[in-house]
Design an enzyme around this catalytic site. Sequence first.
Site, PDB file in Angstrom:
ATOM      1  N   ALA A 182      27.458  41.905  84.708  1.00 49.34           N
ATOM      2  CA  ALA A 182      28.631  41.576  85.534  1.00 49.34           C
ATOM      3  C   ALA A 182      29.888  42.176  84.905  1.00 49.34           C
ATOM      4  O   ALA A 182      30.768  42.696  85.613  1.00 49.34           O
ATOM      5  CB  ALA A 182      28.766  40.065  85.680  1.00 49.34           C
ATOM      6  N   ASP A 235      30.696  46.409  76.968  1.00 48.41           N
ATOM      7  CA  ASP A 235      30.485  46.409  78.423  1.00 48.41           C
ATOM      8  C   ASP A 235      31.620  47.161  79.129  1.00 48.41           C
ATOM      9  O   ASP A 235      31.385  47.837  80.141  1.00 48.41           O
ATOM     10  CB  ASP A 235      30.414  44.967  78.950  1.00 48.41           C
ATOM     11  CG  ASP A 235      29.395  44.149  78.183  1.00 48.41           C
ATOM     12  OD1 ASP A 235      28.374  44.723  77.766  1.00 48.41           O
ATOM     13  OD2 ASP A 235      29.625  42.939  77.983  1.00 48.41           O
TER      14      ASP A 235
HETATM   15  O1  RIB Z   1      28.953  41.621  75.825  1.00 48.46           O
HETATM   16  C1  RIB Z   1      29.659  40.417  75.975  1.00 48.46           C
HETATM   17  C2  RIB Z   1      28.891  39.487  76.840  1.00 48.46           C
HETATM   18  O2  RIB Z   1      27.679  39.149  76.203  1.00 48.46           O
HETATM   19  C3  RIB Z   1      29.574  38.173  77.127  1.00 48.46           C
HETATM   20  O3  RIB Z   1      30.373  38.215  78.281  1.00 48.46           O
HETATM   21  C4  RIB Z   1      28.429  37.191  77.178  1.00 48.46           C
HETATM   22  O4  RIB Z   1      28.267  36.588  78.417  1.00 48.46           O
HETATM   23  C5  RIB Z   1      27.187  37.984  76.786  1.00 48.46           C
HETATM   24  O5  RIB Z   1      26.458  38.374  77.886  1.00 48.46           O
END
Ligand code: RIB
Length: 296
Positions: free
Chosen positions: A42, A245
């Site tokens: 997400a 991310d």
């Molecule tokens: O990479 C960070 C993410 O790792 C966080 O948002 C947490 O939910 C885990 O999935």
Amino acid sequence: MPDVVAIGSANVDVIFRVARLVAPGETISAREVSQAPGGKSANQAVAAARMGAPTRFVGCLGDDGHGGLLRDALRDAGVDTSAVRISGAAPTGSAFICVDDDSENTIVLATGTNALLDVRDLDGVCFGRGDVVTLCGETPPAVVAEAARRGSDGGAIVILNGSPVEGFDAAVLPWVDVLVVNTGELRALANADASDGSIHDARERLGVDALIVTLGAAGVVCDAGTVVRLPGHAVDAVDTTGCGDAFLGALAAGLATGHDLRDAVGRANAAAALAATALGAQPSYPTASSVDELLA
Ligand code: RIB
């Protein structure tokens, strides 16, 4: 324009601000507790959408308040959530995150509905030529493998994040174009270090077109035949949660919006640096214009 298709996990992050990370057997008090939308896939979707790419998210959320919060956050960022399944069989995924004064973190996951994502959830998903699929180790390995295979067969670029390592299955690599890891993951997955030769050999052994190694504040190394190193951007770091991310999402957005790999990596490197300047994952993700400003 091609789409970014982020497939996999979504979590509500419960974030504890602490002076230092807790030691085994110790109890400490947090200065502050907050909640924010997260989960690696997400996060990648939100990061890609903020960078201006048409983005779809495929995942499974619980029929609970956390599920609603995550869906709203995706929609607010402009992500298409029509392939999100709601299940009453488990609570929405969550993550318990401690962030210390040096902006280091620890994360414990409760997978919840993320574990219910199934290959059948891919049936309505269209993978077109030039789309960019992002995958990670928080997603059931069978779904990662099938999504990579379908994406590759459809002519999409498949990017795999080797995080977390515990969810990594090397069987997916024949369908992966770009593998993104940090130095710890590089060591665990390929027994390699961040020197040019070691990264180059690791890419050849793993059989991917490009191997990208993120170095935190020190920047990034990319090997797609030749090794390119980009330094990090000096920023006032508050929280590095979700910077990887942000990198993935911005890289995918760069490729989907027509940048070549070198440029897309440069934009992702800048997006990851900006993501460290505020607390939380998704709330810290920059827009394309903030990235342009940093790179100007
Ligand atoms: O990479 C960070 C993410 O790792 C966080 O948002 C947490 O939910 C885990 O999935």
